[in-house]
Scaffold this active site. Structure first.
Site, PDB file in Angstrom:
ATOM      1  N   LYS A 249       0.853  -1.197   0.000  1.00 54.01           N
ATOM      2  CA  LYS A 249       0.000   0.000   0.000  1.00 54.01           C
ATOM      3  C   LYS A 249       0.887   1.245   0.000  1.00 54.01           C
ATOM      4  O   LYS A 249       1.704   1.434   0.892  1.00 54.01           O
ATOM      5  CB  LYS A 249      -0.891  -0.001   1.239  1.00 54.01           C
ATOM      6  N   ASP A 254      -2.289  10.607   3.635  1.00 54.64           N
ATOM      7  CA  ASP A 254      -3.687  10.222   3.849  1.00 54.64           C
ATOM      8  C   ASP A 254      -4.395  11.228   4.743  1.00 54.64           C
ATOM      9  O   ASP A 254      -4.241  11.215   5.960  1.00 54.64           O
ATOM     10  CB  ASP A 254      -3.754   8.817   4.468  1.00 54.64           C
ATOM     11  N   LYS A 261      -9.711  13.093   8.503  1.00 56.20           N
ATOM     12  CA  LYS A 261      -9.151  12.724   9.794  1.00 56.20           C
ATOM     13  C   LYS A 261      -9.104  13.936  10.725  1.00 56.20           C
ATOM     14  O   LYS A 261      -9.076  15.087  10.252  1.00 56.20           O
ATOM     15  CB  LYS A 261      -7.721  12.188   9.621  1.00 56.20           C
ATOM     16  N   ASP A 272       1.920   6.531   5.618  1.00 57.54           N
ATOM     17  CA  ASP A 272       0.876   5.594   5.208  1.00 57.54           C
ATOM     18  C   ASP A 272       1.251   4.848   3.925  1.00 57.54           C
ATOM     19  O   ASP A 272       0.472   4.057   3.416  1.00 57.54           O
ATOM     20  CB  ASP A 272      -0.462   6.328   5.020  1.00 57.54           C
ATOM     21  N   ASP A 331     -11.838   7.122   4.348  1.00 55.72           N
ATOM     22  CA  ASP A 331     -10.609   6.930   5.108  1.00 55.72           C
ATOM     23  C   ASP A 331     -10.243   5.450   5.233  1.00 55.72           C
ATOM     24  O   ASP A 331      -9.206   5.119   5.787  1.00 55.72           O
ATOM     25  CB  ASP A 331     -10.732   7.572   6.496  1.00 55.72           C
ATOM     26  N   GLU A 333      -9.180   3.632   2.840  1.00 55.23           N
ATOM     27  CA  GLU A 333      -8.746   3.714   1.448  1.00 55.23           C
ATOM     28  C   GLU A 333      -7.679   2.689   1.077  1.00 55.23           C
ATOM     29  O   GLU A 333      -7.562   2.292  -0.082  1.00 55.23           O
ATOM     30  CB  GLU A 333      -8.237   5.125   1.150  1.00 55.23           C
ATOM     31  N   ARG A 335      -7.328  -0.457   1.663  1.00 54.10           N
ATOM     32  CA  ARG A 335      -7.867  -1.732   1.162  1.00 54.10           C
ATOM     33  C   ARG A 335      -8.353  -1.599  -0.284  1.00 54.10           C
ATOM     34  O   ARG A 335      -8.349  -2.565  -1.034  1.00 54.10           O
ATOM     35  CB  ARG A 335      -8.971  -2.232   2.084  1.00 54.10           C
TER      36      ARG A 335
END
Length: 484
Positions: A249, A254, A261, A272, A331, A333, A335
């Site tokens: 990933k 993010d 967030k 991230d 959020d 995201e 996956r």
């Protein structure tokens, strides 16, 4: 910090003031007497009487120009413990003015293979600092001269150096701020890895749209930066055997997107993309040490921003697999990025196994803290191999459950599935359950949720705080022990 290591059989002309010796837990000096004259041996024995022998490291001055360091080694010490001793030694000498040392390798009487190599490996890993953007840099230079024949072979030296460089490259990537390492820059840097022998393919938005990778593209559509899928292939075998596949990933920053967030700690979301950085560092290591294995690394690179074109809660997108996903929370995201990457990797490369890595859920930190990565898998043998490899290099994993009963928590009324568990609870498991739906051909697969392991505020055994590089050594060990 600069660390210089010299391997030579005769360093008699070099007379550094600092001498390192490894002794047993009782600080027995019987193997060291030939390295000192009679008066020095008597002085060492007298000085030891006043020392606390429960310590791992003891040092004292033999003269104004000579200092001795005795490092206590326990019986049946394992490689990681030797590396940890190297890291402890680095901490011990932090305030020492003269940082030139000599090790008489032939004085080492312990049975552990590659004792010197592992000691220096731990010291090197601990020495990493990220100071690229500081105007005043740490100019400390450490030089270690190895005298004797009890040293790592050239092949092992290359292996240690490759793992170090791969780990450091991962740490460098994770440490970069989001305004520098956005997806466009990340993809550009990966192209440069062709010089190591890797075959690099970069799929930009135009190509991804043509392929139908809409879950990946949806995450990045609110950003002015591009979105990419990058594949890195290493062919270390002459045959066309199935490769080992690693997927990461790469959310370069993010914000949470429209599901924004909280501001507190959002600055940490530069890491991230750590899952992708591990895959990149691993692939670089394999190429540098010319690993006897076929392997492929696949990373999805995006930036999750709340722009005017950003994905909305309630949107439904069609993945590369053909399955549809209802976006309930933008959020969740990571996956979505991995979903397309996993199916594509399985279909294109037909690998022996797929291991994906991601800073996927905060829930795994609640479960396991910063001691273990969460392991989710459809294959008992692959899980066992990962657990064993993790124990050897102290990059531990803990297997968590997957079960069909969790599927109902991510079933959607409006699409094939939704990207979060709307009921709450089992956040890490339902995320992994979501990913498993994109493994279509029953390929052995493992998901490592490294949210608690990729970054450390306080530092660990072999890192000094910040990006840890967790996962590079783990996967290197897995490959070395089971697949080479």
């Amino acid at each position: 910090m600069s660390l210089i290591i010299n391997y030579k059989n005769n360093l008699s002309k070099i007379k550094p003031s600092n001498l390192l010796f490894f002794v047993d837990e009782k600080f027995s000096l019987s193997n060291l007497k030939k390295y000192f004259n009679k008066s020095e041996n008597m002085s060492i024995e007298d000085l030891l009487k006043s020392q606390n022998l429960s310590k791992k490291i003891i040092s004292f001055d033999l003269s104004s120009k000579k200092k001795i360091f005795l490092l206590s080694v326990k019986k049946n010490i394992n490689p990681f413990q030797i590396e940890n001793l190297g890291a402890e030694f680095l901490r011990y000498i932090t305030d020492l003015k003269k940082k030139e040392f000599q090790i008489y390798s032939d004085a080492i009487q312990f049975k552990a293979k590659n004792f010197v190599g592992h000691f220096l490996h731990g010291l090197k890993l601990k020495s990493y600092i990220f100071e690229k953007y500081k105007t005043k840099k740490n100019k400390v230079n450490i030089e270690i001269n190895i005298n004797g024949k009890n040293i790592p072979s050239l092949k092992d030296q290359i292996k240690f150096r490759a793992i170090e460089e791969g780990t450091f490259y991962t740490r460098d990537l994770v440490s970069e701020p989001g305004n520098i390492l956005h997806p466009d820059e990340y993809a550009r840097r990966l192209k440069s890895l062709t010089k190591t022998g890797l075959k690099i393919n970069v799929y930009d938005e135009k190509k991804l749209k043509k392929l139908g990778m809409n879950t990946l593209l949806g995450v990045g559509q609110g950003s002015i930066r591009g979105s990419y899928l990058v594949t890195m292939e290493w062919k270390g075998l002459k045959d066309n055997s199935k490769p080992l596949a690693f997927v990461g990933k790469g959310v370069c920053f993010d914000t949470g997107g429209i599901s924004l967030k909280p501001a507190k700690f959002m600055e940490d979301m530069t890491y991230d993309m750590a899952g992708s950085a591990v895959v990149v560092g691993l692939m670089k290591s394999l190429a540098l040490r010319k690993a006897k294995v076929n392997a492929v690394g696949v990373v999805g690179l995006v930036e999750n921003m709340p722009g005017g074109n950003a994905q909305r809660p309630g949107d439904i997108v069609k993945s590369y697999s053909g399955k549809t996903v209802e976006i309930l929370n933008t959020d969740a995201e990571g996956r979505l990025v991995l979903a397309d990457a996993l199916t594509y990797t399985e279909e294109k490369f037909k690998p022996k196994f797929i291991i994906d890595l991601a800073t996927l859920t905060g829930a795994i930190i609640v479960s396991l803290g910063s001691e273990y990565a969460g392991l989710f898998s459809n294959d008992d043998n692959l899980s066992k191999q990962l657990i064993e490899a993790g124990e050897k290099v102290e990059e531990k994993v803990w297997r968590m459950p997957l079960n069909d009963n969790f599927d109902k928590l991510i079933n959607s009324k409006n699409a094939d599935m939704q990207n979060i568990n709307y009921v709450g609870g089992a956040g890490s498991t339902t995320a992994a359950q979501f990913l498993q739906r994109f493994i279509l051909k029953k390929t052995p697969w493992a998901h490592l949720d490294i949210a608690g392991m990729a970054f450390s505020k306080y530092g660990g055994a072999l890192n000094s705080g910040g990006a840890t590089g967790y996962g590079v050594r783990l996967l290197n060990k897995l490959i070395e022990d089971k697949y080479e």
